[in-house]
Design a protein around this motif. Structure first.
Motif, PDB file in Angstrom:
ATOM      1  N   UNK A 142       0.835  -1.197   0.000  1.00  0.00           N
ATOM      2  CA  UNK A 142       0.000   0.000   0.000  1.00  0.00           C
ATOM      3  C   UNK A 142       0.876   1.256   0.000  1.00  0.00           C
ATOM      4  N   UNK A 143       0.318   2.344  -0.537  1.00  0.00           N
ATOM      5  CA  UNK A 143       1.038   3.608  -0.538  1.00  0.00           C
ATOM      6  C   UNK A 143       0.956   4.339   0.798  1.00  0.00           C
ATOM      7  N   UNK A 144      -0.029   4.000   1.616  1.00  0.00           N
ATOM      8  CA  UNK A 144      -0.179   4.668   2.907  1.00  0.00           C
ATOM      9  C   UNK A 144       1.132   4.679   3.689  1.00  0.00           C
ATOM     10  N   UNK A 145       1.497   5.873   4.154  1.00  0.00           N
ATOM     11  CA  UNK A 145       2.678   6.080   4.997  1.00  0.00           C
ATOM     12  C   UNK A 145       4.007   5.900   4.278  1.00  0.00           C
ATOM     13  N   UNK A 146       3.982   5.676   2.980  1.00  0.00           N
ATOM     14  CA  UNK A 146       5.241   5.636   2.237  1.00  0.00           C
ATOM     15  C   UNK A 146       5.725   7.068   2.010  1.00  0.00           C
ATOM     16  N   UNK A 147       7.030   7.248   1.952  1.00  0.00           N
ATOM     17  CA  UNK A 147       7.593   8.590   1.738  1.00  0.00           C
ATOM     18  C   UNK A 147       7.779   8.847   0.246  1.00  0.00           C
ATOM     19  N   UNK A 148       7.233   9.957  -0.206  1.00  0.00           N
ATOM     20  CA  UNK A 148       7.400  10.408  -1.584  1.00  0.00           C
ATOM     21  C   UNK A 148       8.307  11.630  -1.575  1.00  0.00           C
ATOM     22  N   UNK A 149       9.445  11.511  -2.224  1.00  0.00           N
ATOM     23  CA  UNK A 149      10.390  12.620  -2.319  1.00  0.00           C
ATOM     24  C   UNK A 149      10.305  13.258  -3.691  1.00  0.00           C
ATOM     25  N   UNK A 150      10.042  14.548  -3.712  1.00  0.00           N
ATOM     26  CA  UNK A 150       9.844  15.262  -4.971  1.00  0.00           C
ATOM     27  C   UNK A 150      11.008  16.212  -5.198  1.00  0.00           C
ATOM     28  N   UNK A 151      11.645  16.063  -6.347  1.00  0.00           N
ATOM     29  CA  UNK A 151      12.764  16.930  -6.710  1.00  0.00           C
ATOM     30  C   UNK A 151      12.223  18.006  -7.651  1.00  0.00           C
ATOM     31  N   UNK A 152      12.059  19.212  -7.113  1.00  0.00           N
ATOM     32  CA  UNK A 152      11.476  20.307  -7.876  1.00  0.00           C
ATOM     33  C   UNK A 152      10.006  20.489  -7.547  1.00  0.00           C
ATOM     34  N   UNK A 153       9.720  21.407  -6.632  1.00  0.00           N
ATOM     35  CA  UNK A 153       8.346  21.589  -6.174  1.00  0.00           C
ATOM     36  C   UNK A 153       7.717  22.804  -6.858  1.00  0.00           C
ATOM     37  N   UNK A 154       7.721  22.766  -8.192  1.00  0.00           N
ATOM     38  CA  UNK A 154       7.018  23.784  -8.954  1.00  0.00           C
ATOM     39  C   UNK A 154       5.561  23.399  -9.112  1.00  0.00           C
ATOM     40  N   UNK A 155       4.944  23.817 -10.206  1.00  0.00           N
ATOM     41  CA  UNK A 155       3.529  23.554 -10.416  1.00  0.00           C
ATOM     42  C   UNK A 155       3.241  22.056 -10.482  1.00  0.00           C
ATOM     43  N   UNK A 156       4.055  21.327 -11.247  1.00  0.00           N
ATOM     44  CA  UNK A 156       3.830  19.891 -11.390  1.00  0.00           C
ATOM     45  C   UNK A 156       4.190  19.160 -10.099  1.00  0.00           C
ATOM     46  N   UNK A 157       5.324  19.509  -9.507  1.00  0.00           N
ATOM     47  CA  UNK A 157       5.721  18.875  -8.261  1.00  0.00           C
ATOM     48  C   UNK A 157       4.705  19.093  -7.153  1.00  0.00           C
ATOM     49  N   UNK A 158       4.151  20.299  -7.083  1.00  0.00           N
ATOM     50  CA  UNK A 158       3.137  20.597  -6.066  1.00  0.00           C
ATOM     51  C   UNK A 158       1.862  19.792  -6.309  1.00  0.00           C
ATOM     52  N   UNK A 159       1.503  19.633  -7.586  1.00  0.00           N
ATOM     53  CA  UNK A 159       0.328  18.836  -7.946  1.00  0.00           C
ATOM     54  C   UNK A 159       0.520  17.393  -7.505  1.00  0.00           C
ATOM     55  N   UNK A 160       1.714  16.862  -7.752  1.00  0.00           N
ATOM     56  CA  UNK A 160       2.022  15.491  -7.333  1.00  0.00           C
ATOM     57  C   UNK A 160       1.974  15.371  -5.809  1.00  0.00           C
ATOM     58  N   UNK A 161       2.525  16.352  -5.118  1.00  0.00           N
ATOM     59  CA  UNK A 161       2.548  16.317  -3.658  1.00  0.00           C
ATOM     60  C   UNK A 161       1.136  16.268  -3.095  1.00  0.00           C
ATOM     61  N   UNK A 162       0.261  17.104  -3.638  1.00  0.00           N
ATOM     62  CA  UNK A 162      -1.125  17.151  -3.168  1.00  0.00           C
ATOM     63  C   UNK A 162      -1.815  15.806  -3.353  1.00  0.00           C
ATOM     64  N   UNK A 163      -1.608  15.178  -4.503  1.00  0.00           N
ATOM     65  CA  UNK A 163      -2.277  13.910  -4.785  1.00  0.00           C
ATOM     66  C   UNK A 163      -1.629  12.759  -4.011  1.00  0.00           C
ATOM     67  N   UNK A 164      -0.327  12.869  -3.753  1.00  0.00           N
ATOM     68  CA  UNK A 164       0.326  11.848  -2.931  1.00  0.00           C
ATOM     69  C   UNK A 164      -0.214  11.882  -1.510  1.00  0.00           C
ATOM     70  N   UNK A 165      -0.493  13.073  -1.003  1.00  0.00           N
ATOM     71  CA  UNK A 165      -1.059  13.177   0.339  1.00  0.00           C
ATOM     72  C   UNK A 165      -2.446  12.549   0.418  1.00  0.00           C
ATOM     73  N   UNK A 166      -3.166  12.570  -0.712  1.00  0.00           N
ATOM     74  CA  UNK A 166      -4.486  11.930  -0.726  1.00  0.00           C
ATOM     75  C   UNK A 166      -4.368  10.420  -0.523  1.00  0.00           C
ATOM     76  N   UNK A 167      -3.195   9.862  -0.812  1.00  0.00           N
ATOM     77  CA  UNK A 167      -2.924   8.441  -0.554  1.00  0.00           C
ATOM     78  C   UNK A 167      -2.242   8.255   0.803  1.00  0.00           C
ATOM     79  N   UNK A 168      -2.276   9.300   1.625  1.00  0.00           N
ATOM     80  CA  UNK A 168      -1.680   9.256   2.965  1.00  0.00           C
ATOM     81  C   UNK A 168      -0.174   9.029   2.926  1.00  0.00           C
ATOM     82  N   UNK A 169       0.457   9.561   1.894  1.00  0.00           N
ATOM     83  CA  UNK A 169       1.911   9.477   1.806  1.00  0.00           C
ATOM     84  C   UNK A 169       2.547  10.623   2.592  1.00  0.00           C
ATOM     85  N   UNK A 170       3.756  10.381   3.062  1.00  0.00           N
ATOM     86  CA  UNK A 170       4.581  11.410   3.694  1.00  0.00           C
ATOM     87  C   UNK A 170       5.381  12.079   2.583  1.00  0.00           C
TER      88      UNK A 170
END
Length: 310
Positions: A142-170
């Motif tokens: 499961x993705x829950x509680x897995x760490x997602x590291x994003x290199x470059x938190x621009x528009x696309x990176x921020x979009x990914x971060x938001x959706x990763x949090x919806x899967x309860x990712x760190x």
């Protein structure tokens, strides 16, 4: 105004570009080779290019007034020389964020959920021969509680971060410029991100400071079983080093961009032995139907804004 489209084929023929006919006289070429570019640019007041290179040689002796890049990246145009000649250059930003992030998650689930394996298990008649109701021999997590590291938190990176949090990712991120600060997510240095993340996703621009940002020494320290994605630009990950790492340890890679596109037959990623650990796609992240429609609309708006100023 004469509008010349230099690489219509890159936009996809399922997308209507008739909107440009309302803005001027349109000449459209599916593909333009480097040898053809100068003459075709010379015919134009406005050119639309996705990846065709326009430099000093192409600009000289032309009547160009506006260069529209049907993409976000602008490295195919000599921006300084265009400016010196009074030529405006307009790109399009933010049109493909949802598309890129969706492809990123498709890659993540390709590796996490093992659906290729389970589909083949059923298609090959194995389930009907089973003594039990289920088959879970290929473990998935499961993705829950897995760490997602994003290199470059621009528009696309921020979009990914938001959706990763919806899967309860760190979610953590690394700013390649050192200037980006976002209170919603933890900012870490690159080595910490690579060593602690279960999923690493690259969404930064390619420049002098990010070329070969990921190389053998730092990728070697990634977690066993980690997933590495590049939907940013080829060249940010050293491809020779990545190919070596894939064949040395358990790391799963979804790569949508390479340093030379289309990919060359000599690219080391085509030679990896552990092919199940590598998912290569032909630069599709930007290209959903909706994203390409937005792209055309925004290019047309750039032209309209230019004409309105005239």
């Amino acid at each position: 105004m004469k509008i010349v489209i230099l690489d219509r084929a890159t936009l996809g023929f399922d997308i209507d570009v008739d909107i440009f006919n309302t803005l001027g006289e349109v000449v459209s070429y599916d593909i333009t080779s480097p040898e053809q570019t100068k003459q075709r640019v010379k015919e134009a007041d406005i050119v639309i290019t996705n990846k065709v290179v326009i430099g000093k040689n192409e600009i000289d002796n032309s009547s160009l007034k506006l260069i529209c890049i049907s993409a976000t990246g602008m490295n195919n145009v000599d921006l300084e020389y265009a400016k010196s000649q009074g030529i405006e250059v307009k790109n399009v930003a933010g049109y493909s964020s949802s598309s890129v992030v969706q492809v990123a998650f498709a890659m993540i689930f390709h590796f996490v959920q093992k659906l290729n394996y389970y589909k083949a298990y059923v298609d090959n008649g194995n389930w009907e021969k089973s003594a039990i109701f289920t088959h879970i021999d290929e473990p998935f997590f499961e993705l829950d509680n897995k760490r997602v590291g994003i290199i470059g938190l621009g528009d696309i990176g921020s979009n990914l971060a938001q959706k990763a949090q919806a899967f309860n990712c760190d979610v953590v991120y690394y700013s390649t410029s050192g200037k980006n600060s976002n209170d919603r997510y933890k900012r870490v240095e690159l080595d910490e991100l690579l060593q602690t993340s279960d999923i690493v996703s690259v969404h930064c621009p390619l420049n002098e400071s990010t070329k070969d940002l990921l190389h053998y020494a730092n990728m070697k320290r990634m977690k066993k079983g980690a997933i590495l994605l590049n939907l940013g630009r080829g060249g940010i990950i050293n491809e020779f080093d990545l190919a070596k790492i894939i064949d040395e340890q358990e790391i799963y890679c979804g790569i949508d961009v390479v340093s030379k596109e289309p990919i060359e037959s000599i690219n080391p990623l085509l030679k990896v032995k552990n092919k199940a650990q590598l998912l290569l796609t032909p630069h599709i992240g930007w290209g959903s139907i909706e994203a390409r429609k937005r792209l055309i609309e925004k290019v047309a708006q750039n032209i309209q804004d230019f004409l309105n100023k005239g």
